[in-house]
Design a protein around this motif. Structure first.
Motif, short mmCIF file in Angstrom:
data_model
loop_
_atom_site.label_atom_id
_atom_site.label_comp_id
_atom_site.label_asym_id
_atom_site.label_seq_id
_atom_site.Cartn_x
_atom_site.Cartn_y
_atom_site.Cartn_z
N THR A 102 59.15 -1.72 -10.53
CA THR A 102 60.07 -1.97 -11.65
C THR A 102 61.10 -0.85 -11.76
O THR A 102 62.28 -1.10 -12.04
CB THR A 102 59.26 -2.11 -12.96
N TYR A 103 60.66 0.36 -11.51
CA TYR A 103 61.56 1.53 -11.51
C TYR A 103 62.68 1.32 -10.49
O TYR A 103 63.87 1.45 -10.79
CB TYR A 103 60.71 2.76 -11.18
N LEU A 126 60.34 3.18 -19.34
CA LEU A 126 59.67 2.26 -18.44
C LEU A 126 58.22 2.12 -18.88
O LEU A 126 57.51 3.13 -19.01
CB LEU A 126 59.74 2.81 -17.00
N ARG A 132 62.56 -1.07 -20.06
CA ARG A 132 62.23 -2.19 -19.19
C ARG A 132 60.73 -2.20 -18.88
O ARG A 132 60.10 -1.13 -18.80
CB ARG A 132 63.02 -2.11 -17.87
N LEU A 145 57.13 -12.40 -8.36
CA LEU A 145 56.35 -11.36 -9.03
C LEU A 145 54.85 -11.62 -8.86
O LEU A 145 54.09 -10.69 -8.60
CB LEU A 145 56.69 -11.27 -10.53
N PRO A 176 57.66 -4.82 -16.54
CA PRO A 176 57.48 -6.02 -15.70
C PRO A 176 56.70 -7.13 -16.38
O PRO A 176 56.88 -8.29 -16.04
CB PRO A 176 56.71 -5.48 -14.49
#
Ligand SMILES: [Zn+2]
Ligand SMILES: [Zn+2]
Length: 282
Positions: free
Chosen positions: A148-149, A276, A113, A54, A115
């Motif tokens: 992230t999607y 998100l 979610r 990441l 990141p």
């Protein structure tokens, strides 16, 4: 050819006279294209390979705007997390499972979610974008959201992407909706190779923030839920019948805002709502 040389020389001169500063800590950012300014490969923030991966992505996206220390200061959300709200558990052992809050207060969305952990560095990056108008951050932050999607959803499984709306008064004072700017950038980032519009449609006007609310940052957990109650209305319920909707926002704090949006969408007939965000408070 000669004009290219002049352009390149001009860019170098510009960097020498006006070296870019980190948008978080204001330290000068060394020129990595210059071997003398390069500071070598990015070390792992905590020695773990998921975090290193990441941070390499973050370095690629943000190195023009943030110094290396601030990029390394960003903390990834890593499993084990709550399988619903995405809360990262303190213990780094075990598998994803439901957190106490999601058991006692079931959510209207299925999964949320993000990141990044919403720590001091992530907070400053988002504040520079939202409150200080550093719109050069739109694209790298949109890229982080898009990454992230793709990690958690099949982009063709989502029907509608809905940015959490601002009340008109806040929109007028800020001049933009940060969630909309990021989601609107995805198509440009994905380019022609990936037709995101086949997967989803960006819906800016579907949810309306019908009531001005107090800033959530000034409130506790219970007050945030009360503050958000009936703050949103649905603009067109026929649009959302049985649809899979992805809500996009910058930060998930207690989840009161996105949960209220999800409640309105689910009660209006949506088949499934997910969330998100860029960062997740812990
Ligand atoms: Zn910095
Ligand atoms: Zn949870």
């Amino acid at each position: 050819m000669i004009s290219d040389i002049f352009k390149h020389a001009g860019r170098i001169l510009h960097r020498v006279v006006f070296p870019p500063k980190c948008l978080v800590c204001t330290a000068f950012i060394p020129d990595r294209t210059n071997p003398c300014g390069s500071s070598g490969p990015l070390p792992a923030a905590n020695g773990n390979s998921a975090s290193l991966s990441l941070h390499r992505q973050l370095d690629r996206m943000l190195s023009r705007y943030l110094c290396r220390n601030c990029i390394l200061g960003l903390v990834a959300v890593e499993s084990p997390i709550c399988d619903c709200c995405g809360f990262p558990f303190e213990s780094r052992k075990g598998v994803d499972h439901r957190c106490g809050d999601c058991i006692t207060h079931p959510k209207f969305f299925e999964i949320a979610r993000a990141p990044l952990v919403y720590d001091q560095v992530a907070m400053r990056v988002i504040q520079r974008f939202k409150y200080n108008g550093k719109l050069q951050l739109v694209r790298p932050l949109a890229e982080l959201l898009l990454m992230t999607y793709r990690m958690f959803w099949k982009t063709d499984s989502v029907d509608l992407v809905v940015p959490v709306p601002l009340h008109l008064s806040r929109f007028r004072s800020r001049g933009f909706n940060q969630a909309y700017l990021m989601a609107n950038c995805w198509k440009k980032i994905a380019g022609d190779g990936e037709n995101l519009s086949n997967g989803h449609r960006l819906e800016r006007e579907l949810l309306i923030r019908s009531r001005a609310t107090l800033p959530q940052t000034s409130l506790g957990r219970e007050q945030r839920t009360v503050n958000m109650k009936n703050a949103f209305t649905l603009n067109n319920s026929s649009e959302i019948m049985d649809k899979h909707i992805l809500l996009v926002d910058d930060v998930y704090t207690t989840g009161a805002t996105v949960n209220e949006c999800a409640r309105v969408l689910v009660n209006g007939g949506a088949g499934r709502v997910d969330v998100l965000t860029l960062a997740r408070a812990v």
